[in-house]
Design a protein around this motif. Sequence first.
Motif, mmCIF file in Angstrom:
data_model
loop_
_atom_site.group_PDB
_atom_site.id
_atom_site.type_symbol
_atom_site.label_atom_id
_atom_site.label_comp_id
_atom_site.label_asym_id
_atom_site.label_seq_id
_atom_site.Cartn_x
_atom_site.Cartn_y
_atom_site.Cartn_z
ATOM 1 N N ALA A 129 8.859 4.008 -3.337
ATOM 2 C CA ALA A 129 9.252 4.766 -2.258
ATOM 3 C C ALA A 129 10.721 4.696 -1.998
ATOM 4 N N VAL A 130 11.513 3.471 -2.321
ATOM 5 C CA VAL A 130 12.841 3.353 -2.134
ATOM 6 C C VAL A 130 13.651 4.180 -3.272
ATOM 7 N N SER A 131 13.134 4.202 -4.376
ATOM 8 C CA SER A 131 13.513 4.786 -5.568
ATOM 9 C C SER A 131 13.450 6.372 -5.461
ATOM 10 N N VAL A 132 12.506 6.864 -4.528
ATOM 11 C CA VAL A 132 12.351 8.415 -4.283
ATOM 12 C C VAL A 132 13.341 8.519 -3.333
ATOM 13 N N CYS A 149 8.138 8.058 4.359
ATOM 14 C CA CYS A 149 6.880 8.322 5.046
ATOM 15 C C CYS A 149 5.847 9.415 3.888
ATOM 16 N N MET A 150 6.461 10.294 3.494
ATOM 17 C CA MET A 150 5.777 11.060 2.351
ATOM 18 C C MET A 150 5.205 10.493 1.375
ATOM 19 N N VAL A 151 6.293 9.793 0.759
ATOM 20 C CA VAL A 151 5.889 8.990 -0.522
ATOM 21 C C VAL A 151 4.707 7.868 0.000
ATOM 22 N N GLY A 152 4.940 7.144 0.875
ATOM 23 C CA GLY A 152 4.152 6.082 1.245
ATOM 24 C C GLY A 152 2.668 6.611 1.709
ATOM 25 N N ASN A 199 0.866 7.485 -1.569
ATOM 26 C CA ASN A 199 0.417 6.223 -2.023
ATOM 27 C C ASN A 199 -0.965 5.686 -1.521
ATOM 28 N N VAL A 200 -0.862 5.697 -0.254
ATOM 29 C CA VAL A 200 -1.873 5.272 0.641
ATOM 30 C C VAL A 200 -3.080 6.095 0.266
ATOM 31 N N TYR A 201 -3.050 7.377 0.568
ATOM 32 C CA TYR A 201 -4.274 8.584 0.190
ATOM 33 C C TYR A 201 -4.559 8.193 -1.384
ATOM 34 N N ASN A 202 -3.865 7.787 -2.234
ATOM 35 C CA ASN A 202 -4.307 7.290 -3.445
ATOM 36 C C ASN A 202 -4.993 6.246 -3.782
ATOM 37 N N GLN A 203 -4.562 5.240 -2.995
ATOM 38 C CA GLN A 203 -5.311 3.767 -3.005
ATOM 39 C C GLN A 203 -6.722 3.922 -2.338
ATOM 40 N N ILE A 204 -6.750 4.967 -1.351
ATOM 41 C CA ILE A 204 -7.939 5.062 -0.631
ATOM 42 C C ILE A 204 -8.937 5.978 -1.659
ATOM 43 N N ILE A 213 0.863 -1.310 -0.090
ATOM 44 C CA ILE A 213 0.060 0.145 -0.022
ATOM 45 C C ILE A 213 1.006 1.157 0.022
ATOM 46 N N THR A 214 1.954 1.291 0.502
ATOM 47 C CA THR A 214 3.119 2.171 0.374
ATOM 48 C C THR A 214 3.902 2.196 -0.835
ATOM 49 N N LYS A 215 3.649 1.268 -1.564
ATOM 50 C CA LYS A 215 4.639 1.184 -2.863
ATOM 51 C C LYS A 215 6.093 1.072 -2.457
#
Length: 303
Positions: free
Chosen positions: A29-32, A61-64, A67-72, A23-25
Motif C-alpha cells: 500500500a505504501v509503494s502504491v 484506503c483503496m489499496v488496503g 487487499n482485504v477483500y482479496n484475503q476474504i 491484512i491491508t499489506k
Amino acid sequence: MKTAIELAKNISWSMMFADFKEITKVRLAVSVVFSSMAGYLLGAYDISLLSLALLAFGGYCMVGASNVYNQIIERDLDALMNRTKNRPIPSGRMSVNMALTIAVILTILGVVSLYFLNPKTAMFGAISIFLYTSVYTPLKTMTPLSVFVGALPGAIPFMLGWVAATDEFGIEPGTLFMIQFFWQFPHFWALAWMLDEDYKKGGFKLLPTGKKDKGTALQIIMYTIWMMVISVIPVFGITGRLQLSILAAVIIFALGAVMLFFAFKLYEKRDNISARKLMLASVTYITLIQVVYVLDKFSATFF
C-alpha cells in the motif's frame, strides 16, 4: 494488577494493529501511495499539501480495501500455502465479518477522500477495487491471463496522481499508466517464479506458460523491453506536458538495462535465485524512475 491489565491491553492493541497492517499489506500500500504521489507531483501546476494528504490517505484506503477483500475471498486457499497460512483470517486471529467491516470502511473512506480531490480520481480508484477483487482474484485459479487483468488496476496509481492533480485524463496519465502496466509483468512473473510451488498448493495459475521454463523467461524479457521503450517515450516530446530531458532518459534507460540483464540471467539459469534478483531489480527500477521523472521536472522548472 492494574499494570498487568494495562499491559494486556497494550499487547492486544499492538496485535490488532499488526494484523491491520498485514491484512491491508502495508508495504504494498505504501509503494502504491508513493507512485500516486509521484504522479501528482508530475501533473501539478501548484502543489497542495492538503491534496497530497487526501491522495495518500485515500490511496492507502483503496489499496488496503482491495487487499482485504482479496484475503476474504481467498481465505481457504491462503490456508493451504506456507506464505499465507498465518495471515489474520486463515490463522483465525480475525473473523470474516471483522475483515469485511474493515474493507467496507476503507472503501468508503477511500472513495470519499479521492472524491474531494475530483470525481475522476474517485472513479479510477473505485474501478481499481472492482477489477482487483471481482475480476483478477477469481481468475487467478483459472488462467494465467489473470496477470494481464491484474496489471490493469496495478497500473492505475502512477496515473491516478496525475488525474488527482489536474482533473484530466489524456496522453500524459495514459503514458504513466502504460509504464507501470508493462513493468508489472516482469515484476510479478519473477515473484510468481520464486513462489510457484507454493502458489500451486492454492491452485493459482500465474506463470504465462504454467511452468518455470524458457517460454516464461522469454516473455519476461519481451515485456521488460517494452517497459524500457515506453519509459523513455516522453523524451521525444510527443506526450504533452509529460516531458523527459535527454539525461533523465539515459538514466532511465540504463536502469531498465540493469533489469533486462537480470531477465536474461533468469532465461539462462532458470532458478529461484535469478528470479529473486530480477524481482528486487524491478522494485528498485520503478521506484527510481519515478524519482527521476519528478526530479527532472523540477530541475527543468528551476534551472
